[in-house]
Design an enzyme around this catalytic site. Sequence first.
Site, PDB file in Angstrom:
ATOM      1  N   GLU A  51      38.197  38.143  45.551  1.00  0.00           N
ATOM      2  CA  GLU A  51      37.944  37.003  44.673  1.00  0.00           C
ATOM      3  C   GLU A  51      39.311  36.516  44.205  1.00  0.00           C
ATOM      4  OE1 GLU A  51      35.973  36.990  40.541  1.00  0.00           O
ATOM      5  OE2 GLU A  51      34.296  36.822  41.959  1.00  0.00           O
ATOM      6  N   ASP A  62      39.494  35.477  29.823  1.00  0.00           N
ATOM      7  CA  ASP A  62      40.278  36.575  30.382  1.00  0.00           C
ATOM      8  C   ASP A  62      41.050  37.312  29.306  1.00  0.00           C
ATOM      9  OD1 ASP A  62      39.653  36.504  33.125  1.00  0.00           O
ATOM     10  OD2 ASP A  62      40.916  34.734  33.394  1.00  0.00           O
TER      11      ASP A  62
END
Length: 300
Positions: A51, A62
């Site tokens: 990915e 994140d």
Amino acid sequence: MPEPLPRDGEPEPLFRTGELGLAVFLNAGDPPGGLADLAHTLDEAGVEVLELAVPFPNSPTDGPVIRRSAARALAAGTTLDTVLAELADLTPRLRTLKVVLLADWSHSLRHRDPAALARAVAASGARALLVHALPPRLRATWQHALEQAGLPQVTTCYPASTPETLTAAARGAAGAYVYLVAHYGRSGTAPGAGHRALAETVTALREAAPGVRVAVGFGVRTAADLDAVAAAGADAAIVGSAAVARLEQAHREGRDTAADLRAFLTDLRTPRPPQPADAPGSTTGTTTPTGTTTPAITVS
């Protein structure tokens, strides 16, 4: 049982059936010039999916490890165009590893024509696209563009998503997978109830679209996490922050990042004998609903 061969014109599934698959998240461009070596390492190790993110700044979803990685890649000049060019050279040389491209709408896609961009991503050899933070009003436009280009999309949902959202995610992921985000929060953090508690959501996705592949990410970093993802009935686990942190440490200490990634993957997939059923939070192997024993690993 062997994986059925694809019919003529049908792409090979991203994840095999009957065992827990593995996807590894990396930011393109971190470390600079290292993508080919890292991808070939994943390929040789039998990882199913890379990915690969086009880096973007200040991601609200994140944690610090992936944010630092994105900042390094951006500082090195990594862009959507450089990533597509690198993929076009790389993907024909991969044996079984499939690349799924992740791109942020605001940073990389908002000024791009969806149809032209979908064709460019497909031409690069990427097998699917995940559009991060796509505005809901544009979902139909992008879905149509991807369908016209023959490029599957990775959809996303949460355990707390509405039934309507789960259904849309499951039905929109044909040819790719649903990225089931383990909990609201930032990458690298684990859900309070553990990954096993996702079983009900995995079942709901499969009821909405029988045969849909489900991959679980966020907080997947230890042996117990992988075991729990398997026990929840998911098709694959997505390992991000743990792998990126390993590369960050190797680069900082002057080691070969590909060699460190290889060691990390060896830990992830070292066979183990069957273990007794685990207590919550333990680190021994478990048996999945398909009867496959998933090995425990230690992530450092």
